[in-house]
Design an enzyme around this catalytic site. Structure first.
Site, mmCIF file in Angstrom:
data_model
loop_
_atom_site.group_PDB
_atom_site.id
_atom_site.type_symbol
_atom_site.label_atom_id
_atom_site.label_comp_id
_atom_site.label_asym_id
_atom_site.label_seq_id
_atom_site.Cartn_x
_atom_site.Cartn_y
_atom_site.Cartn_z
ATOM 1 N N GLN A 101 0.840 -1.189 0.000
ATOM 2 C CA GLN A 101 0.000 0.000 0.000
ATOM 3 C C GLN A 101 0.882 1.247 0.000
ATOM 4 O OE1 GLN A 101 -2.402 1.669 3.367
ATOM 5 N NE2 GLN A 101 -4.126 0.861 2.191
ATOM 6 N N TYR A 186 -5.832 11.211 4.080
ATOM 7 C CA TYR A 186 -4.432 11.396 3.713
ATOM 8 C C TYR A 186 -4.338 12.219 2.425
ATOM 9 C CZ TYR A 186 -3.759 8.095 7.482
ATOM 10 O OH TYR A 186 -3.776 7.506 8.714
ATOM 11 N N ARG A 233 -7.595 2.338 -2.713
ATOM 12 C CA ARG A 233 -8.446 2.375 -1.529
ATOM 13 C C ARG A 233 -9.064 3.754 -1.370
ATOM 14 N NH1 ARG A 233 -7.691 1.270 5.009
ATOM 15 N NH2 ARG A 233 -9.204 -0.429 5.013
ATOM 16 N N ARG A 323 -8.361 -6.139 12.417
ATOM 17 C CA ARG A 323 -7.982 -6.616 13.754
ATOM 18 C C ARG A 323 -8.178 -8.121 13.956
ATOM 19 N NH1 ARG A 323 -8.527 -2.191 18.557
ATOM 20 N NH2 ARG A 323 -7.520 -0.468 17.457
#
Length: 364
Positions: A101, A186, A233, A323
């Site tokens: 990524q 971001y 993404r 997770r």
């Protein structure tokens, strides 16, 4: 034909997955210092989870300027490439597939990572956000992001080149492809949204102009690895960190059509995962399916039942789990057998050593 399930094989772009349980990108901050270099410990961590249909690596900064959190890995030095080669070799030896990524945090940073200067962004607007920074005492803490400075036109082009070089290094490191991180506030995401992009030049104003930087990055990366090894993404329904934008859905659908024309292999939607998070409208899922011809992946607190439902409903082709993969290195098999999942130790999520990282057992 029978509808596919979470455990059906899947082919898209250059990828061939044995099932649709994907490992989501998760920052773990375990690199060697100085230099943010991937380590043998990281290689072990990823190899333990190679039974994932596809591993999406933790977010990896394309340049020193792209860093916003302590101990996160880079892909801009020879040492980092060598470190990542150890990771990809280990994953491939274990029968897995892994993409890198690519990440530039933009305004989600701090002067401590920028040689004392302000972070960069499309416009000088501070995010409502904090970043994790480790001090001289070795302890990490969350610190407010300051007001960034607006990028100049030459600087924007330099960042596009940084993405291109990062894709070249990812290929040299042995990754099976790359994912462009255009979500979660971001740099790329901040160009897409009207609340964070107030530019009046060719990179701001209309939806098309706000998409320009994104398209330039995608084209630069495609030019290196080919469209069939590129994923993107996005997070159109997440408005945290000051990222609300009234036309983000329209922006995303326009981008999806353009990315489909470019032949991008997959779109990865980061969905909200908190308890009272807004649900993604079914109409949006339908519109995305019509707009984009590649594979569609989703992530955001999915359970086995929800994952099966979104795939069998035709709204997604694979589901990324975050997770659950931390404490369950053999998660696909545990889901297949419907055995109880282990719970991760949250105190060891960021930084540290093997504890809470590579010491979680597999099922017997």
């Amino acid at each position: 034909m029978t509808a596919p399930t979470l455990f059906s094989p899947l082919k898209f772009g250059a990828f061939e997955l044995p099932h649709r349980v994907v490992m989501a990108p998760m920052t773990r901050s375990r690199t060697a210092q100085p230099g943010n270099v991937p380590t043998a410990l990281m290689a072990n961590y990823y190899a333990q989870r190679a039974s994932a249909g596809l591993i999406i690596s933790e977010a990896t900064q394309i340049s020193p300027q792209g860093q916003g959190y302590s101990f996160t890995p880079g892909i801009h030095s020879a040492e980092q490439v060598a470190g990542w080669q150890g990771v990809t070799r280990a994953v491939h030896a274990a029968g897995g597939r892994i993409v890198l990524q690519l990440w530039h945090v933009g305004r989600m940073s701090h002067p401590v990572f920028q040689q004392g200067h302000a972070p960069v962004a499309p416009s000088a607007i501070a995010p409502n956000a904090k970043v994790w920074i480790v001090g001289e005492d070795g302890l990490g803490g969350m610190v407010e992001c300051p007001v960034p400075r607006a990028l100049t036109l030459p600087e924007i082009q330099a960042i596009v080149d940084d993405y291109r070089r990062a894709a070249e290094r990812a290929a040299a490191a042995g990754f099976d492809g790359v994912e462009i991180h255009a979500a979660n506030g971001y740099l790329i995401d901040s160009f897409l949204r009207s609340g964070s992009n107030r530019r009046t030049d060719i990179y701001g104003g209309s939806i098309e102009k706000r998409l320009r930087f994104f398209y330039e990055v995608v084209d630069a990366v495609i030019g290196v690895v080919g469209p069939d090894r590129v994923g993107v993404r996005v997070s159109p329904h997440i408005t945290q960190r000051g990222m609300d934008c009234p036309d983000m859905v329209a922006t995303t659908l326009l981008a999806a059509r353009r990315l489909s024309e470019k032949g991008v292999a997959y779109l990865h939607f980061a969905e909200a995962d908190w308890e009272d998070a807004p649900l993604v409208p079914e109409a949006f899922r339908r519109d995305v399916r019509h707009a984009f011809g590649g594979a569609i992946g989703v992530a955001g607190g999915y359970t086995l039942d929800r994952a099966q439902a979104v795939i069998q409903g035709g709204w997604a082709d694979w589901v990324a789990f975050g997770r659950p993969f931390i404490a369950n290195p053999d998660l696909p098999e545990r889901l297949r057998q419907q055995v109880p999942l282990a719970t991760p130790d949250t105190s060891t999520l960021f930084g540290g050593d093997a504890r809470g990282y590579t010491d979680y057992p597999r099922t017997a």
